[in-house]
Motif scaffolding. Structure first.
Motif, PDB file in Angstrom:
ATOM      1  N   GLY A 179       0.823  -1.212   0.000  1.00  0.00           N
ATOM      2  CA  GLY A 179       0.000   0.000   0.000  1.00  0.00           C
ATOM      3  C   GLY A 179       0.848   1.248   0.000  1.00  0.00           C
ATOM      4  N   SER A 180       0.619   2.128  -0.987  1.00  0.00           N
ATOM      5  CA  SER A 180       1.422   3.357  -1.101  1.00  0.00           C
ATOM      6  C   SER A 180       0.628   4.585  -0.694  1.00  0.00           C
ATOM      7  CB  SER A 180       1.930   3.510  -2.539  1.00  0.00           C
ATOM      8  OG  SER A 180       0.819   3.606  -3.421  1.00  0.00           O
ATOM      9  N   VAL A 196      -1.153  -7.499  -4.721  1.00  0.00           N
ATOM     10  CA  VAL A 196      -0.833  -8.660  -3.886  1.00  0.00           C
ATOM     11  C   VAL A 196      -2.105  -9.491  -3.760  1.00  0.00           C
ATOM     12  CG1 VAL A 196       0.016  -9.419  -1.635  1.00  0.00           C
ATOM     13  CG2 VAL A 196       0.849  -7.275  -2.619  1.00  0.00           C
ATOM     14  N   GLY A 199      -5.632   0.220   2.949  1.00  0.00           N
ATOM     15  CA  GLY A 199      -6.643   1.263   2.921  1.00  0.00           C
ATOM     16  C   GLY A 199      -8.066   0.733   2.898  1.00  0.00           C
ATOM     17  N   ASP A 213     -12.808   7.203  -5.444  1.00  0.00           N
ATOM     18  CA  ASP A 213     -11.936   6.480  -4.533  1.00  0.00           C
ATOM     19  C   ASP A 213     -10.477   6.846  -4.768  1.00  0.00           C
ATOM     20  OD1 ASP A 213     -12.207   4.697  -2.536  1.00  0.00           O
ATOM     21  OD2 ASP A 213     -12.298   2.906  -3.792  1.00  0.00           O
ATOM     22  N   GLU A 251     -18.342  16.472  -2.134  1.00  0.00           N
ATOM     23  CA  GLU A 251     -17.219  16.778  -3.033  1.00  0.00           C
ATOM     24  C   GLU A 251     -17.608  16.463  -4.478  1.00  0.00           C
ATOM     25  OE1 GLU A 251     -13.603  16.102   0.177  1.00  0.00           O
ATOM     26  OE2 GLU A 251     -14.081  14.491  -1.213  1.00  0.00           O
ATOM     27  N   ARG A 310     -10.099  -2.678   3.104  1.00  0.00           N
ATOM     28  CA  ARG A 310      -9.703  -3.750   2.154  1.00  0.00           C
ATOM     29  C   ARG A 310      -9.020  -4.886   2.926  1.00  0.00           C
ATOM     30  NH1 ARG A 310      -7.228  -0.826  -3.172  1.00  0.00           N
ATOM     31  NH2 ARG A 310      -7.192  -2.968  -3.913  1.00  0.00           N
ATOM     32  N   ASP A 338      -6.469   3.012   7.087  1.00  0.00           N
ATOM     33  CA  ASP A 338      -7.912   2.740   6.976  1.00  0.00           C
ATOM     34  C   ASP A 338      -8.262   1.258   7.136  1.00  0.00           C
ATOM     35  OD1 ASP A 338      -8.197   5.392   6.451  1.00  0.00           O
ATOM     36  OD2 ASP A 338      -9.148   5.157   4.482  1.00  0.00           O
ATOM     37  N   SER A 393     -10.788   6.705   9.507  1.00  0.00           N
ATOM     38  CA  SER A 393     -10.552   6.870   8.074  1.00  0.00           C
ATOM     39  C   SER A 393     -10.173   8.314   7.788  1.00  0.00           C
ATOM     40  CB  SER A 393     -11.793   6.459   7.268  1.00  0.00           C
ATOM     41  OG  SER A 393     -12.907   7.155   7.765  1.00  0.00           O
ATOM     42  N   TRP A 439      -6.716  10.911   6.933  1.00  0.00           N
ATOM     43  CA  TRP A 439      -5.356  10.973   6.403  1.00  0.00           C
ATOM     44  C   TRP A 439      -4.326  11.082   7.538  1.00  0.00           C
ATOM     45  CZ3 TRP A 439      -3.516  10.794   1.419  1.00  0.00           C
ATOM     46  CH2 TRP A 439      -2.205  11.236   1.212  1.00  0.00           C
ATOM     47  N   ALA A 482      -3.985   7.961   9.579  1.00  0.00           N
ATOM     48  CA  ALA A 482      -3.322   6.899   8.803  1.00  0.00           C
ATOM     49  C   ALA A 482      -1.810   7.097   8.850  1.00  0.00           C
ATOM     50  CB  ALA A 482      -3.823   6.899   7.359  1.00  0.00           C
ATOM     51  N   ASN A 520      -9.994  17.506  11.441  1.00  0.00           N
ATOM     52  CA  ASN A 520     -10.209  17.461   9.997  1.00  0.00           C
ATOM     53  C   ASN A 520     -10.704  18.805   9.498  1.00  0.00           C
ATOM     54  OD1 ASN A 520     -10.315  16.376   7.438  1.00  0.00           O
ATOM     55  ND2 ASN A 520     -12.345  15.483   7.699  1.00  0.00           N
TER      56      ASN A 520
HETATM   57  C1  LIG Z   1     -12.216  11.389  -2.156  1.00  0.00           C
HETATM   58  C2  LIG Z   1     -11.601  11.276  -0.795  1.00  0.00           C
HETATM   59  C3  LIG Z   1     -11.556  12.387   0.040  1.00  0.00           C
HETATM   60  C4  LIG Z   1     -10.993  12.308   1.303  1.00  0.00           C
HETATM   61  N1  LIG Z   1     -10.951  13.437   2.084  1.00  0.00           N
HETATM   62  C5  LIG Z   1     -10.352  13.389   3.287  1.00  0.00           C
HETATM   63  C6  LIG Z   1     -10.220  14.573   4.103  1.00  0.00           C
HETATM   64  O1  LIG Z   1     -10.694  15.642   3.732  1.00  0.00           O
HETATM   65  N2  LIG Z   1      -9.564  14.461   5.276  1.00  0.00           N
HETATM   66  C7  LIG Z   1      -9.033  13.288   5.719  1.00  0.00           C
HETATM   67  O2  LIG Z   1      -8.436  13.259   6.802  1.00  0.00           O
HETATM   68  N3  LIG Z   1      -9.154  12.154   4.992  1.00  0.00           N
HETATM   69  C8  LIG Z   1      -9.800  12.173   3.790  1.00  0.00           C
HETATM   70  N4  LIG Z   1      -9.907  11.036   3.033  1.00  0.00           N
HETATM   71  C9  LIG Z   1      -9.463   9.759   3.629  1.00  0.00           C
HETATM   72  C10 LIG Z   1      -7.967   9.557   3.501  1.00  0.00           C
HETATM   73  O3  LIG Z   1      -7.569   9.754   2.169  1.00  0.00           O
HETATM   74  C11 LIG Z   1      -7.668   8.134   3.968  1.00  0.00           C
HETATM   75  O4  LIG Z   1      -7.974   8.060   5.360  1.00  0.00           O
HETATM   76  C12 LIG Z   1      -6.210   7.764   3.747  1.00  0.00           C
HETATM   77  O5  LIG Z   1      -5.854   7.832   2.391  1.00  0.00           O
HETATM   78  C13 LIG Z   1      -5.958   6.339   4.277  1.00  0.00           C
HETATM   79  O6  LIG Z   1      -4.631   6.007   4.054  1.00  0.00           O
HETATM   80  P1  LIG Z   1      -4.142   4.496   3.903  1.00  0.00           P
HETATM   81  O7  LIG Z   1      -2.668   4.601   3.690  1.00  0.00           O
HETATM   82  O8  LIG Z   1      -4.652   3.708   5.034  1.00  0.00           O
HETATM   83  O9  LIG Z   1      -4.879   3.931   2.611  1.00  0.00           O
HETATM   84  P2  LIG Z   1      -4.986   4.452   1.118  1.00  0.00           P
HETATM   85  O10 LIG Z   1      -4.603   5.885   1.007  1.00  0.00           O
HETATM   86  O11 LIG Z   1      -6.338   4.035   0.665  1.00  0.00           O
HETATM   87  O12 LIG Z   1      -3.891   3.603   0.354  1.00  0.00           O
HETATM   88  C14 LIG Z   1      -4.009   2.208   0.220  1.00  0.00           C
HETATM   89  C15 LIG Z   1      -3.040   1.728  -0.811  1.00  0.00           C
HETATM   90  O13 LIG Z   1      -3.039   0.300  -0.858  1.00  0.00           O
HETATM   91  C16 LIG Z   1      -3.043  -0.146  -2.211  1.00  0.00           C
HETATM   92  N5  LIG Z   1      -3.588  -1.504  -2.207  1.00  0.00           N
HETATM   93  C17 LIG Z   1      -4.763  -1.934  -1.701  1.00  0.00           C
HETATM   94  N6  LIG Z   1      -4.899  -3.277  -1.852  1.00  0.00           N
HETATM   95  C18 LIG Z   1      -3.773  -3.701  -2.481  1.00  0.00           C
HETATM   96  C19 LIG Z   1      -3.310  -4.988  -2.914  1.00  0.00           C
HETATM   97  N7  LIG Z   1      -4.025  -6.098  -2.718  1.00  0.00           N
HETATM   98  N8  LIG Z   1      -2.116  -5.060  -3.549  1.00  0.00           N
HETATM   99  C20 LIG Z   1      -1.364  -3.944  -3.733  1.00  0.00           C
HETATM  100  N9  LIG Z   1      -1.733  -2.714  -3.326  1.00  0.00           N
HETATM  101  C21 LIG Z   1      -2.928  -2.587  -2.700  1.00  0.00           C
HETATM  102  C22 LIG Z   1      -3.879   0.919  -2.902  1.00  0.00           C
HETATM  103  O14 LIG Z   1      -3.678   0.938  -4.289  1.00  0.00           O
HETATM  104  C23 LIG Z   1      -3.331   2.174  -2.229  1.00  0.00           C
HETATM  105  O15 LIG Z   1      -2.109   2.568  -2.790  1.00  0.00           O
HETATM  106  C24 LIG Z   1     -10.468  11.079   1.750  1.00  0.00           C
HETATM  107  C25 LIG Z   1     -10.497   9.964   0.922  1.00  0.00           C
HETATM  108  C26 LIG Z   1     -11.063  10.043  -0.346  1.00  0.00           C
HETATM  109  C27 LIG Z   1     -11.070   8.841  -1.233  1.00  0.00           C
END
Ligand SMILES: Cc1cc2nc3c(=O)[nH]c(=O)nc-3n(C[C@H](O)[C@H](O)[C@H](O)COP(=O)(O)OP(=O)(O)OC[C@H]3O[C@@H](n4cnc5c(N)ncnc54)[C@H](O)[C@@H]3O)c2cc1C
Length: 436
Positions: free
Chosen positions: A8-9, A78, A106, A126, A155, A241, A274, A290, A292, A295, A320
């Motif tokens: 996850g990036s 993966v 995520g 997403d 949004e 996920r 997440d 959930s 940023w 996380a 937030n």
């Molecule tokens: C439209 C939108 C608006 C948002 N607005 C806000 C906001 O205003 N304020 C706020 O605090 N948060 C906001 N968020 C939420 C915030 O973006 C998330 O809480 C944060 O990105 C979570 O980070 P993460 O690293 O856990 O997961 P993610 O950022 O979701 O990253 C997960 C990564 O895992 C990768 N991945 C998943 N499964 C696999 C697999 N099987 N193999 C390889 N790679 C995989 C994905 O491609 C991705 O790169 C928003 C989210 C969205 C979608």
């Protein structure tokens, strides 16, 4: 030399990589992600949709930043993990061995399942690919229907409006985002949307998405109305996920269960962001968040522990800043309106913290669209929401974070004609002086 593998990036994965590197300059760090665009700001997608920022500004890191971290980046999905053998399997069939593994996969948007959901023109928001798809579709679309009750739905509405698409906004309940906003705040947002030309439909759900030649032509609602449109956008919640963790045999509930060190039920396997459901020693509960910032914080804790430290995650006060119908809104700590009406699962940017309605009294101040709402506990402030004027944002964040004792102004705050702004400003100045 240990090999750390991060799946996850997103912010959790990147913060973990940084934390590992801060402790271990020799180990190998492998970052595997199936997002073709790597690390970018999902919160920024809203501003990309409205056209306020170009795509390049979504990317917080340059190539040199990654080079400093000395990551091996693998663009792949993966599909499995063998915990016994310390291996992950990629979609291509390739396997990667790990000494320590982080699952930071995520969450993903809940997909609509109503008839017609597979038609061209049904979208979600997403990731960057989704945003590009929406922008492309919006170029040709005359009208759109948006479904969902939280930040992401709004949004989508704002993005489509900015692209001159006539927008119908369908709410399942009787007001906008009722599990976080109180009624006045919901009405402020709705009024502003109406002024911008959005047609709001309350107590409305889609029965079927209509189409011709595989393309959306409209929706039929449960009460029999038909709305002609070329785009239907859903933001009806997100779901962690967890498939990979489940398949590997890790303990999962709604998310991957981890202790306060972000360690899962298996040795050498961690989860953050997440996807993680984190044990909170203070409440004794396992919580999904959930946001940023959280996380990143979880990713950092996981990374430090993967590199051999023993650092417990202390959940920061949720903070937030968002924009609701063009109104900057800051939500700090525990703010809740009670029920989870419009949303399935968990909402974007909607930390569960806000839903834990504390045993507190809400004090309110209204002036035009600028608004402060405080959750006042026995001796401290538990949460606050600021709409519009953000002057007190930093002060409130600090007072809530440090659990400042507000006993000296509590009675005044709760008086119906209290001037919250003045009271808080004076209190803040004095608190800073005493705590400098
Ligand atoms: C439209 C939108 C608006 C948002 N607005 C806000 C906001 O205003 N304020 C706020 O605090 N948060 C906001 N968020 C939420 C915030 O973006 C998330 O809480 C944060 O990105 C979570 O980070 P993460 O690293 O856990 O997961 P993610 O950022 O979701 O990253 C997960 C990564 O895992 C990768 N991945 C998943 N499964 C696999 C697999 N099987 N193999 C390889 N790679 C995989 C994905 O491609 C991705 O790169 C928003 C989210 C969205 C979608």
């Amino acid at each position: 030399m240990p090999r750390y593998v991060i799946i996850g990036s997103g912010p959790a994965g990147i913060a973990a990589a940084e934390a590992i590197r801060s402790q271990d300059s020799q180990g190998e760090v492998v970052l595997v992600s199936d997002d073709p665009h790597g690390y970018y700001s999902r919160p920024g997608l809203a501003y990309y949709l409205t056209g306020e920022i170009p795509e390049e500004l979504l990317f917080p890191y340059r190539e040199t930043d990654f080079q400093k971290l000395r990551l091996r980046q693998v663009k792949a999905r993966v599909v499995g993990a063998s915990l016994q053998e310390h291996l992950i399997q990629l979609h291509s069939g390739e396997q990667i061995r790990y000494d320590r593994l982080l699952i930071a996969t995520g969450a993903t948007a809940v997909r609509a399942t109503i008839p017609g959901s597979e038609l061209e023109g049904v979208v979600k928001l997403d990731n960057l690919e989704d945003a590009r798809r929406i922008l492309k579709a919006a170029r040709k679309a005359r009208a759109a229907v948006v479904v969902g009750g939280g930040i992401t739905a709004l949004e989508l509405v704002e993005g489509l409006l900015a692209r001159h698409v006539k927008t119908y906004y369908l709410l399942r309940g009787d007001r906008y985002w009722s599990n976080v906003l109180d009624e006045t705040e919901s009405r402020i947002v709705e009024k502003r949307l109406e002024v911008e030309g959005v047609k709001l439909h309350y107590h409305t759900e889609i029965d079927q998405i209509l189409g011709k030649d595989n393309q959306v032509t409209g929706v039929r609602t449960r009460d029999g109305q038909q709305i002609a449109c070329n785009l239907v956008a859903f933001a009806i919640g997100i779901t962690p996920r967890i498939e990979l963790a489940e398949q590997a045999g890790l303990q999962v509930e709604r998310g991957v269960l981890v202790d306060e060190y972000m360690q899962s039920s298996a040795r050498d396997v961690f989860a953050a962001g997440d996807v993680a459901q984190v044990y909170d020693p203070i409440s004794g509960r396992s919580i999904l968040d959930s946001l940023w910032g959280l996380a990143r914080e979880q990713g950092k804790t996981a990374g430090l522990n993967m590199a051999g430290m023993q650092v417990a995650y202390i959940k920061p006060i949720a903070f937030n800043v968002t924009r609701l119908a063009n109104l900057t809104t800051t939500i700090i700590g525990a703010i809740g309106g009670g029920r989870d009406g419009d949303l399935a699962g968990i909402a974007r940017g909607d930390s569960e913290t806000w839903r834990q309605m504390p045993d507190a009294i809400a004090a309110q101040a209204d002036f035009d669209v600028n608004r402060i709402r405080l959750m006042v506990g026995d001796q401290t402030l538990l949460g606050a929401i600021l709409m519009g004027d953000q002057t007190l944002s930093q002060a409130l964040q600090q007072l809530i974070l440090h659990q400042a004792n507000i006993s000296s102004i509590r009675q005044q705050l709760l008086q119906t004609d209290a001037s919250l702004g003045d009271l808080l400003t004076n209190f803040w100045i004095e608190w800073k002086r005493l705590n400098a």
